[in-house]
Design a protein around this motif. Structure first.
Motif, mmCIF file in Angstrom:
data_model
loop_
_atom_site.group_PDB
_atom_site.id
_atom_site.type_symbol
_atom_site.label_atom_id
_atom_site.label_comp_id
_atom_site.label_asym_id
_atom_site.label_seq_id
_atom_site.Cartn_x
_atom_site.Cartn_y
_atom_site.Cartn_z
ATOM 1 N N ASP A 68 0.831 -1.208 0.000
ATOM 2 C CA ASP A 68 0.000 0.000 0.000
ATOM 3 C C ASP A 68 0.865 1.257 0.000
ATOM 4 O O ASP A 68 0.596 2.209 -0.726
ATOM 5 N N ARG A 69 1.911 1.266 0.810
ATOM 6 C CA ARG A 69 2.802 2.421 0.882
ATOM 7 C C ARG A 69 3.489 2.648 -0.465
ATOM 8 O O ARG A 69 3.554 3.784 -0.957
ATOM 9 N N LEU A 70 3.984 1.572 -1.085
ATOM 10 C CA LEU A 70 4.672 1.700 -2.364
ATOM 11 C C LEU A 70 3.731 2.190 -3.463
ATOM 12 O O LEU A 70 4.119 3.017 -4.290
ATOM 13 N N ARG A 75 2.004 6.564 -7.002
ATOM 14 C CA ARG A 75 0.954 7.451 -7.533
ATOM 15 C C ARG A 75 1.268 8.908 -7.251
ATOM 16 O O ARG A 75 1.031 9.773 -8.090
ATOM 17 N N ALA A 76 1.791 9.193 -6.080
ATOM 18 C CA ALA A 76 2.157 10.573 -5.735
ATOM 19 C C ALA A 76 3.263 11.081 -6.670
ATOM 20 O O ALA A 76 3.219 12.220 -7.120
ATOM 21 N N ALA A 77 4.228 10.235 -6.974
ATOM 22 C CA ALA A 77 5.308 10.620 -7.879
ATOM 23 C C ALA A 77 4.776 10.895 -9.289
ATOM 24 O O ALA A 77 5.205 11.842 -9.957
ATOM 25 N N GLN A 78 3.815 10.080 -9.747
ATOM 26 C CA GLN A 78 3.245 10.270 -11.078
ATOM 27 C C GLN A 78 2.457 11.564 -11.146
ATOM 28 O O GLN A 78 2.485 12.269 -12.149
ATOM 29 N N GLU A 79 1.748 11.892 -10.061
ATOM 30 C CA GLU A 79 0.947 13.125 -10.043
ATOM 31 C C GLU A 79 1.821 14.370 -10.046
ATOM 32 O O GLU A 79 1.442 15.407 -10.576
ATOM 33 N N SER A 80 3.004 14.269 -9.452
ATOM 34 C CA SER A 80 3.883 15.449 -9.372
ATOM 35 C C SER A 80 4.619 15.727 -10.673
ATOM 36 O O SER A 80 5.221 16.768 -10.851
#
Length: 81
Positions: A68-70, A75-80
């Motif tokens: 879940d953390r990974l 997803r956070a990296a892709q959004e940024s």
């Protein structure tokens, strides 16, 4: 071709009596009762997707929660971007 397969299951006598009683009370066949029990079990365990995720985590030596953390970090990296 049939879309179902026959399965042989053994149950202790008391469990069989209970299952037969439930099936009769709910006007179900034993097959319907077992299918519903498996659906219920699968839902409580998180369904097939969670099972596959757990297997993949085990293969990679990850602990519970790591996946879940990974996923969240990815997803956070892709959004940024």
């Amino acid at each position: 071709m049939r879309s179902t397969r026959t399965l042989s299951v053994t149950l202790p006598p008391e469990m069989l009596k209970r299952a037969q009683s439930i099936a009769k009370r709910e006007s179900r066949t034993m097959s319907e009762l077992v299918r519903e029990a498996l659906r219920h079990y699968d839902r409580r365990r998180g369904g097939m997707r969670s099972t596959l995720r757990a297997e993949r985590a085990d293969e990679r030596g990850l602990r519970e929660g790591d996946m879940d953390r990974l996923i969240h970090e990815s997803r956070a990296a892709q959004e940024s971007r």
